[in-house]
Design an enzyme around this catalytic site. Structure first.
Site, PDB file in Angstrom:
ATOM      1  N   HIS A 126      35.309  45.089   4.089  1.00 16.40           N
ATOM      2  CA  HIS A 126      35.523  46.384   4.764  1.00 16.40           C
ATOM      3  C   HIS A 126      37.020  46.624   5.021  1.00 16.40           C
ATOM      4  O   HIS A 126      37.523  47.730   4.844  1.00 16.40           O
ATOM      5  CB  HIS A 126      34.802  46.406   6.115  1.00 16.40           C
ATOM      6  CG  HIS A 126      33.303  46.433   6.028  1.00 16.40           C
ATOM      7  ND1 HIS A 126      32.498  45.563   6.713  1.00 16.40           N
ATOM      8  CD2 HIS A 126      32.463  47.237   5.332  1.00 16.40           C
ATOM      9  CE1 HIS A 126      31.230  45.835   6.465  1.00 16.40           C
ATOM     10  NE2 HIS A 126      31.177  46.851   5.619  1.00 16.40           N
ATOM     11  N   LYS A 133      15.804  53.870  16.595  1.00 16.74           N
ATOM     12  CA  LYS A 133      15.365  52.635  15.935  1.00 16.74           C
ATOM     13  C   LYS A 133      16.534  51.656  15.886  1.00 16.74           C
ATOM     14  O   LYS A 133      17.137  51.449  14.823  1.00 16.74           O
ATOM     15  CB  LYS A 133      14.903  53.002  14.503  1.00 16.74           C
ATOM     16  CG  LYS A 133      13.973  51.997  13.896  1.00 16.74           C
ATOM     17  CD  LYS A 133      13.455  52.527  12.564  1.00 16.74           C
ATOM     18  CE  LYS A 133      13.250  51.362  11.607  1.00 16.74           C
ATOM     19  NZ  LYS A 133      13.568  51.702  10.237  1.00 16.74           N
ATOM     20  N   ARG A 165      31.126  47.445  -4.611  1.00 17.95           N
ATOM     21  CA  ARG A 165      31.234  46.065  -5.097  1.00 17.95           C
ATOM     22  C   ARG A 165      30.734  46.062  -6.530  1.00 17.95           C
ATOM     23  O   ARG A 165      30.966  47.005  -7.267  1.00 17.95           O
ATOM     24  CB  ARG A 165      30.400  45.135  -4.202  1.00 17.95           C
ATOM     25  CG  ARG A 165      31.077  44.857  -2.882  1.00 17.95           C
ATOM     26  CD  ARG A 165      30.132  44.304  -1.859  1.00 17.95           C
ATOM     27  NE  ARG A 165      29.244  45.365  -1.410  1.00 17.95           N
ATOM     28  CZ  ARG A 165      28.525  45.335  -0.305  1.00 17.95           C
ATOM     29  NH1 ARG A 165      28.554  44.275   0.466  1.00 17.95           N
ATOM     30  NH2 ARG A 165      27.770  46.343   0.042  1.00 17.95           N
ATOM     31  N   SER A 192      27.916  41.993   4.870  1.00 20.39           N
ATOM     32  CA  SER A 192      27.599  41.676   6.268  1.00 20.39           C
ATOM     33  C   SER A 192      26.303  40.886   6.334  1.00 20.39           C
ATOM     34  O   SER A 192      26.192  39.922   7.092  1.00 20.39           O
ATOM     35  CB  SER A 192      27.434  42.963   7.080  1.00 20.39           C
ATOM     36  OG  SER A 192      28.589  43.744   7.024  1.00 20.39           O
TER      37      SER A 192
HETATM   38  P1  ADP Z   1      25.941  50.653   4.935  1.00 23.93           P
HETATM   39  O1  ADP Z   1      24.786  50.105   5.721  1.00 23.93           O
HETATM   40  O2  ADP Z   1      26.237  52.090   5.199  1.00 23.93           O
HETATM   41  O3  ADP Z   1      25.938  50.328   3.475  1.00 23.93           O
HETATM   42  P2  ADP Z   1      27.995  48.638   5.300  1.00 23.93           P
HETATM   43  O4  ADP Z   1      28.674  48.312   6.586  1.00 23.93           O
HETATM   44  O5  ADP Z   1      27.167  47.577   4.689  1.00 23.93           O
HETATM   45  O6  ADP Z   1      27.189  49.941   5.631  1.00 23.93           O
HETATM   46  O7  ADP Z   1      29.078  49.121   4.245  1.00 23.93           O
HETATM   47  C1  ADP Z   1      29.900  50.228   4.473  1.00 23.93           C
HETATM   48  C2  ADP Z   1      30.624  50.559   3.177  1.00 23.93           C
HETATM   49  O8  ADP Z   1      31.532  49.494   2.846  1.00 23.93           O
HETATM   50  C3  ADP Z   1      29.712  50.722   1.974  1.00 23.93           C
HETATM   51  O9  ADP Z   1      30.242  51.727   1.145  1.00 23.93           O
HETATM   52  C4  ADP Z   1      29.768  49.384   1.296  1.00 23.93           C
HETATM   53  O10 ADP Z   1      29.502  49.501  -0.091  1.00 23.93           O
HETATM   54  C5  ADP Z   1      31.228  49.009   1.549  1.00 23.93           C
HETATM   55  N1  ADP Z   1      31.409  47.562   1.512  1.00 23.93           N
HETATM   56  C6  ADP Z   1      30.832  46.629   2.276  1.00 23.93           C
HETATM   57  N2  ADP Z   1      31.253  45.377   1.941  1.00 23.93           N
HETATM   58  C7  ADP Z   1      32.124  45.544   0.912  1.00 23.93           C
HETATM   59  C8  ADP Z   1      32.898  44.645   0.094  1.00 23.93           C
HETATM   60  N3  ADP Z   1      32.803  43.322   0.256  1.00 23.93           N
HETATM   61  N4  ADP Z   1      33.681  45.173  -0.867  1.00 23.93           N
HETATM   62  C9  ADP Z   1      33.710  46.521  -1.043  1.00 23.93           C
HETATM   63  N5  ADP Z   1      33.025  47.418  -0.326  1.00 23.93           N
HETATM   64  C10 ADP Z   1      32.239  46.944   0.648  1.00 23.93           C
END
Ligand code: ADP
Length: 164
Positions: free
Chosen positions: A19, A43, A94, A132
């Site tokens: 992130h 929720k 990713r 995450s």
């Molecule tokens: P969501 O539940 O909305 O997908 P996340 O917190 O998992 O929320 O991710 C937020 C954004 O950051 C998404 O666009 C996700 O693809 C991107 N993201 C998360 N981890 C990575 C990473 N390791 N590399 C690139 N982008 C990432």
């Protein structure tokens, strides 16, 4: 860099170095990036509450304080962007696995708000396999996630794991 504000929405449960990498890239393009923790009032889900996620994000991004703000929102992302007058959404990509979901979301948001643009940024390949979800699983099983998340997040993860 242009002067516009972009919204970087997500769950951030919790934030990872992936992130952070996307945020840095976003700051190279946009004057201000607002990180927005999305949550569902009806929720609740996740390991961390929305305020806990916001606190960790604020802490980690303090060095960019003038150009980064952190907030949380409930409801439609397009409504949140409209309220702030923001015209751009940042999402990270990713490996190919993200594409289909991200494409669907971007198309739905375009349907709801044709004037809102989604911009995709790619993290460094070092973060290609960081998520995450996986980080949480590893910590719960006693594994080491240093280097994958900021130090403050690692501490909070370990505290949650030992409390459960
Ligand atoms: P969501 O539940 O909305 O997908 P996340 O917190 O998992 O929320 O991710 C937020 C954004 O950051 C998404 O666009 C996700 O693809 C991107 N993201 C998360 N981890 C990575 C990473 N390791 N590399 C690139 N982008 C990432």
């Amino acid at each position: 860099m242009n002067g516009q504000m972009a919204i970087y929405p997500g769950s951030f449960d919790p934030m990872t170095n992936g992130h952070l990498d996307i945020l840095r890239r976003g700051l190279a393009v946009f004057g201000h990036v607002r990180i927005a923790v999305a949550f569902n009032k009806n929720k609740p889900s996740g390991m961390f509450t929305p305020p806990e996620r916001v606190d960790m994000l604020s802490d980690v991004t303090a060095e960019f304080a003038e150009r980064v703000s952190v907030d949380s929102f409930h409801g439609l992302l397009v409504d949140y962007c409209r309220k702030l007058g923001a015209g751009t959404i940042i999402r990270g990509l990713r490996a190919v696995a993200d594409f289909e979901y991200e494409f669907q979301m971007a198309m739905m948001n375009r349907h709801l708000a044709p004037d809102l643009e989604t911009v995709f940024l790619m993290a460094d390949e070092a973060h290609f396999y960081t998520s995450s979800g996986l980080v949480k699983e590893v910590v719960m099983l006693g594994g080491d996630v240093s280097g994958l998340v900021p130090a403050v997040v690692e501490r909070e993860l370990i505290a949650k794991a030992s409390a459960s």
